[in-house]
Design a protein around this motif. Sequence first.
Motif, PDB file in Angstrom:
ATOM      1  N   PRO A 108       0.851  -1.223   0.166  1.00 13.84           N
ATOM      2  CA  PRO A 108      -0.137  -0.027  -0.266  1.00 13.84           C
ATOM      3  C   PRO A 108       0.969   1.248  -0.037  1.00 13.84           C
ATOM      4  O   PRO A 108       0.625   2.263  -0.725  1.00 13.84           O
ATOM      5  N   LEU A 109       1.933   1.145   0.819  1.00 16.34           N
ATOM      6  CA  LEU A 109       2.824   2.235   0.603  1.00 16.34           C
ATOM      7  C   LEU A 109       3.457   2.870  -0.776  1.00 16.34           C
ATOM      8  O   LEU A 109       3.412   4.036  -1.193  1.00 16.34           O
TER       9      LEU A 109
ATOM     10  N   GLU B 156       1.877   2.016  -3.476  1.00 16.22           N
ATOM     11  CA  GLU B 156       0.977   2.654  -4.372  1.00 16.22           C
ATOM     12  C   GLU B 156       0.649   4.000  -3.915  1.00 16.22           C
ATOM     13  O   GLU B 156       0.345   5.102  -4.867  1.00 16.22           O
ATOM     14  N   LYS B 157       0.642   4.397  -2.586  1.00 13.87           N
ATOM     15  CA  LYS B 157       0.325   5.565  -2.339  1.00 13.87           C
ATOM     16  C   LYS B 157       1.672   6.663  -2.748  1.00 13.87           C
ATOM     17  O   LYS B 157       1.295   7.865  -3.310  1.00 13.87           O
TER      18      LYS B 157
ATOM     19  N   SER C 279       1.417   9.701  -5.453  1.00  5.37           N
ATOM     20  CA  SER C 279       1.857  11.055  -5.183  1.00  5.37           C
ATOM     21  C   SER C 279       2.719  11.322  -6.097  1.00  5.37           C
ATOM     22  O   SER C 279       2.894  12.784  -6.392  1.00  5.37           O
TER      23      SER C 279
END
Length: 165
Positions: free
Chosen positions: A145-146, A148-149, A153
């Motif tokens: 998930p990190l 993907e974030k 960004s």
Amino acid sequence: MKHLSLLLTTLLLGTSAFAAPPSNESISQLLVATRMERSVSVAQQSLDQAVRNSITQGLQGKTLTPQGQKVIDTFTADASTIIRKEINWADLKSAYVKLYAETFTQEEVDGLLAFYRSPAGVALLEKMPLVTQKSAAITQQRIGPLVEKLKASMAKTVQDAKAAK
């Protein structure tokens, strides 16, 4: 009074500077107590597995011909031989003994030996691989998930930078 405190400070600092270096025998005992040889073996196995995983990922699920599989098998066997030659306890032990001798005093090695020979120390050694494995899994769950974030960004940042005047 000032002279007395200065004298005491000098004596205390002086004794720590002249702490006894650990003996090679006590360091060897500590390396046995901490199962360092087993750790090196586990590192070898982990590297072997990493090589196999990289090959599997590189193949992306493609089925190989028997000749292609033979090439892969030869490479993994050669890689395993190289890993065992370069990372082995017989060669690493002297480097570890030197490192520990440069890092710890005899008193510290004695304290570490007492700890690792105690029930709590043995429990730490036995359970730490599982703790490490589970903590790696926890971290891995968060990395997806990190990433993907961060991708989102970065894409927005690049878009904003292109739009900036």
